[in-house]
Design an enzyme around this catalytic site. Sequence first.
Site, PDB file in Angstrom:
ATOM      1  N   ASP A 147      -1.267 -33.539  18.211  1.00  0.00           N
ATOM      2  CA  ASP A 147      -1.938 -34.336  19.405  1.00  0.00           C
ATOM      3  C   ASP A 147      -1.833 -33.486  20.546  1.00  0.00           C
ATOM      4  O   ASP A 147      -0.724 -32.954  20.826  1.00  0.00           O
ATOM      5  CB  ASP A 147      -1.629 -35.545  20.053  1.00  0.00           C
ATOM      6  CG  ASP A 147      -2.631 -36.513  20.123  1.00  0.00           C
ATOM      7  OD1 ASP A 147      -4.032 -36.069  20.393  1.00  0.00           O
ATOM      8  OD2 ASP A 147      -3.080 -37.324  20.894  1.00  0.00           O
ATOM      9  N   GLU A 259      -9.026 -31.415  15.112  1.00  0.00           N
ATOM     10  CA  GLU A 259      -9.513 -31.796  16.220  1.00  0.00           C
ATOM     11  C   GLU A 259      -9.989 -31.053  17.053  1.00  0.00           C
ATOM     12  O   GLU A 259      -8.760 -30.446  18.094  1.00  0.00           O
ATOM     13  CB  GLU A 259      -9.234 -33.223  15.963  1.00  0.00           C
ATOM     14  CG  GLU A 259      -9.340 -33.999  17.045  1.00  0.00           C
ATOM     15  CD  GLU A 259      -9.089 -35.415  17.590  1.00  0.00           C
ATOM     16  OE1 GLU A 259      -9.231 -35.959  16.309  1.00  0.00           O
ATOM     17  OE2 GLU A 259      -8.588 -35.565  18.713  1.00  0.00           O
TER      18      GLU A 259
END
Length: 472
Positions: A147, A259
């Site tokens: 992340d 992402e």
Amino acid sequence: MSTEYAASRASHDGATFWLQKSADGKELVIEGATPAVLDAFTGAADGDRFTAPANADNAFALRNTLPWLKPRLWGLATSAGTGDRLGLCTPGHVRAFQDVTGVNPVFAQQSTREMGRTHRTPRNVMDDATWGAFQGGWTGGVGGDADHQKTEESLSDCAEAGFIFFTVDPGDEMDMAAHDDEAATVRAKAQALDLSLLDTTPADLVARYAGQTVELESGPLTLDEEAVVRAVAKAGPALVRGFELINHVKSLGVTHELEFAIDETDKPTTLVEHVVVVSELQRLGVELVSFAPRWVGQFEKGVEYIGSREDLARNFQQHAEISRALGPYKLSLHSGSDKFSIYPLFAEATRGVSHLKTAGTSWIEALRVVARHEFDLLRAILKLSLESFEENRHSYHLSCDPGKIPTYPSDAQLDDLVTAVDSRQVMHVAYGAVLENFGSEIKQALDDHEDELYEIMHQHFVKHLEPFGARA
Ligand SMILES: [Zn+2]
């Protein structure tokens, strides 16, 4: 004496696997496996039974032996990330995913910032998630989200550790002032950009989109020239940095999904920015599996959404229409924990082509166990959280008022302090300092009451997942 975690029992290729807790810690037990299978593990054989410590090498071997524990791509399927900073909460997360069908888990999810503050490596995060998923008996497949990646180095480390979903975050390069700057300033900023890495110039980039129309379900979205110039000035530098990071991921030669996250910024991502950023990446051959814009309103840590839900519903709908027109790709809802009132809006707007990302809520909810059993420890955590607040609050959006937190809370008040917004946020962002000082005491308390910890996670996460799936 050892105690078996009954839920962990799994069969594969004629062998049986389970996890047990002994005086030495957690152990993997394998029965009936061939020598070829056992060869991957480090442990001791006793007849047909093989016992191996729950360490990093054996986690790696277990991922390669039980295919459902090895991170896989979720593609466009509905998914949610549980971000466990303690590395102890995953068995509870598993219970929630077992209760709700149609939402796929990403147990291993941590940003490099969080890993730094908790002194964990990408491998620690991956291995803890593996043991937790195994302990809880999860066999439905797992994702693995590196992340908020901002450097080539951390991307390499996460890939090496087995992460497969890379959240590229060039948000630091966004020019936030360009959101509101005078038109002339914005134009000058856009013209000054070096976009050679994108194989284009500011003028060409603007010309590609100015006056274009994107056909959305609710009607055409026309990209007027000034909005395009503003999008280029504001997001252009981030686009360049993002593309650099993506190229690095590609150079690693690992199976992956991407992402693109610009959620940790001060101003909302405009629709035109969304179109320009994604379209430019597509022009350069980059296919995103998800996009995380900065939504309207405030997404603060550990508390409900702050802002107009009507505005947010419209914002979700507009970005979702763009993601379907250009993609489809998922929209990702970051800082997504504890915002129960908005999940139905997000699920509906995205039609389930969505990812819900939570990072710190497991940490703060785990403190509930401490609050219920180790009163002095919770008071010490609260005190340290207050003392280190000015340092901790950096990089987070918070509205808490530390002045409203009782200085000498009674035992009976402590559980409520985990819930009350002011103390909840203050302790939420203090995880680095608190773990540094009280990490072993906290982990001991959680271990002493582990089933209670899992049940707290279970109940808390069912509330997060249910709007995106169906009660099993
Ligand atoms: Zn985020």
